[in-house]
Scaffold this active site. Structure first.
Site, mmCIF file in Angstrom:
data_model
loop_
_atom_site.group_PDB
_atom_site.id
_atom_site.type_symbol
_atom_site.label_atom_id
_atom_site.label_comp_id
_atom_site.label_asym_id
_atom_site.label_seq_id
_atom_site.Cartn_x
_atom_site.Cartn_y
_atom_site.Cartn_z
ATOM 1 N N HIS A 34 0.987 -1.763 1.522
ATOM 2 C CA HIS A 34 1.951 -2.022 0.472
ATOM 3 C C HIS A 34 1.327 -1.678 -0.876
ATOM 4 O O HIS A 34 0.103 -1.613 -1.001
ATOM 5 C CB HIS A 34 2.307 -3.516 0.392
ATOM 6 C CG HIS A 34 2.646 -4.177 1.682
ATOM 7 N ND1 HIS A 34 3.916 -4.600 1.982
ATOM 8 C CD2 HIS A 34 1.879 -4.539 2.745
ATOM 9 C CE1 HIS A 34 3.929 -5.196 3.162
ATOM 10 N NE2 HIS A 34 2.706 -5.163 3.655
ATOM 11 N N TYR A 35 2.156 -1.521 -1.903
ATOM 12 C CA TYR A 35 1.626 -1.683 -3.256
ATOM 13 C C TYR A 35 2.203 -2.979 -3.820
ATOM 14 O O TYR A 35 3.234 -3.478 -3.364
ATOM 15 C CB TYR A 35 1.881 -0.479 -4.145
ATOM 16 C CG TYR A 35 3.303 -0.110 -4.533
ATOM 17 C CD1 TYR A 35 4.304 -1.055 -4.794
ATOM 18 C CD2 TYR A 35 3.650 1.231 -4.712
ATOM 19 C CE1 TYR A 35 5.581 -0.699 -5.188
ATOM 20 C CE2 TYR A 35 4.929 1.610 -5.102
ATOM 21 C CZ TYR A 35 5.885 0.632 -5.343
ATOM 22 O OH TYR A 35 7.141 0.992 -5.737
ATOM 23 N N THR A 36 1.503 -3.516 -4.830
ATOM 24 C CA THR A 36 1.917 -4.821 -5.365
ATOM 25 C C THR A 36 3.207 -4.729 -6.167
ATOM 26 O O THR A 36 4.025 -5.654 -6.142
ATOM 27 C CB THR A 36 0.811 -5.419 -6.237
ATOM 28 O OG1 THR A 36 0.403 -4.458 -7.230
ATOM 29 C CG2 THR A 36 -0.395 -5.815 -5.378
ATOM 30 N N GLU A 82 -2.110 -5.435 0.589
ATOM 31 C CA GLU A 82 -1.482 -5.152 -0.705
ATOM 32 C C GLU A 82 -2.479 -4.376 -1.565
ATOM 33 O O GLU A 82 -3.636 -4.791 -1.724
ATOM 34 C CB GLU A 82 -1.080 -6.445 -1.410
ATOM 35 C CG GLU A 82 0.097 -7.171 -0.779
ATOM 36 C CD GLU A 82 1.440 -6.602 -1.219
ATOM 37 O OE1 GLU A 82 1.451 -5.665 -2.043
ATOM 38 O OE2 GLU A 82 2.476 -7.111 -0.744
ATOM 39 N N HIS A 128 4.930 0.223 4.192
ATOM 40 C CA HIS A 128 6.008 -0.770 4.140
ATOM 41 C C HIS A 128 7.365 -0.070 4.200
ATOM 42 O O HIS A 128 8.308 -0.555 4.834
ATOM 43 C CB HIS A 128 5.879 -1.587 2.851
ATOM 44 C CG HIS A 128 6.610 -2.883 2.888
ATOM 45 N ND1 HIS A 128 6.753 -3.683 1.776
ATOM 46 C CD2 HIS A 128 7.255 -3.540 3.888
ATOM 47 C CE1 HIS A 128 7.444 -4.762 2.099
ATOM 48 N NE2 HIS A 128 7.758 -4.704 3.367
ATOM 49 N N ASP A 162 7.402 1.326 -0.987
ATOM 50 C CA ASP A 162 5.953 1.323 -1.174
ATOM 51 C C ASP A 162 5.194 1.649 0.119
ATOM 52 O O ASP A 162 5.728 1.440 1.204
ATOM 53 C CB ASP A 162 5.496 -0.030 -1.728
ATOM 54 C CG ASP A 162 5.852 -1.210 -0.822
ATOM 55 O OD1 ASP A 162 7.026 -1.336 -0.455
ATOM 56 O OD2 ASP A 162 4.953 -2.006 -0.487
#
Length: 253
Positions: free
Chosen positions: A37-39, A102, A144, A154
């Site tokens: 994921h990215y935040t 993340e 994700h 993401d």
């Protein structure tokens, strides 16, 4: 809600900050998937705090900062709350069978940036460690957006899957650059559309085979493009997208 508990890091390079947002894996399932994921938040500290806040009802096993510093928030044996409603290769409840990572990046809403080399080096090292511990194959390292294409985009088209592939911690296929040829787009109908949908489903995406290039097909196509043909993410099945999809299936087989 689960109580916050202390634990030792599974990944020796990680700093531990326990999150209270976790539970037990369903039916004793062991992890067989890694989800990246990215935040998607304005600050890294804000992201870490949110993942450890009872009000958020979200968490992840790991958080990787831009400089490569890594935080573990949930033990790998536990079920973190990062995937949400999800589907891959006939499986739902990806939370129960995955380790979530993340990666600090503001994302599309806050000025999407390239991922620094130090950060990706740390992600590669972390993935390699997790995959060795749980015998996870490269094709089970997912975005994700792969497992929830209607909700998530993401880690996005800037994420360097090539580097992870070259490091042996992700499935990578060189994307096609061919031009011209048939293009499938919204509203098209027929066997060519149905076959394209079947091919996306063969990879693992959740998609209905209707023979109509509907909104769902466009969304899933964008997810595939972000992951495998990021040069142009438009939801249209152009020649390069369809050829790349064929190559992905061939390599998976």
């Amino acid at each position: 809600m689960a109580e916050e508990v202390s634990f030792q890091a599974d990944y020796r390079k990680a700093r531990v900050r326990p999150s209270p947002n976790f539970g037990e894996r369903r039916d004793g399932i062991s992890p067989d998937t890694v989800i990246l994921h990215y935040t998607g938040m304005a600050t890294a500290k804000g992201a870490e705090d949110w993942l450890c806040d009872t009000r958020s009802q979200v968490s992840s096993h790991y958080l990787v900062y831009e400089d490569g510093a890594t935080v573990q928030m949930v033990p790998e044996k536990a079920r973190a709350w990062h995937a949400g409603k999800s589907y891959w290769q006939g499986e739902t409840d990806l939370n129960s069978r995955s380790v979530g990572i993340e990666i600090v990046n503001p994302g599309h809403d806050f000025g999407y940036t390239d991922f620094p080399d130090a950060q990706i080096d740390a992600v590669i090292d972390l993935c390699r460690d997790i995959m060795a511990r749980w015998s996870i194959p490269v094709e089970r390292v997912l975005a994700h957006s792969d497992i929830a294409p209607s909700r998530k985009i993401d880690p996005g088209e800037k994420f360097p899957w090539r580097r992870l592939g070259e490091a042996g911690v992700a499935f990578f296929v060189e994307p096609s650059t061919c031009e011209g040829g048939e293009v499938l787009s919204p509203g098209d109908e027929g066997e060519a559309v149905a076959q394209f949908q079947r091919d996306l489903a063969c990879v693992g995406y959740g998609i209905s085979v209707t023979g109509t290039y509907d909104a769902e097909t466009g969304i899933v196509t964008k997810a595939f493009q972000r992951r495998f043909r990021p040069a142009k993410v438009d939801g249209m099945a152009d020649a390069a997208t369809m050829e790349t999809l064929r190559w992905v299936i061939q390599k998976l087989r």
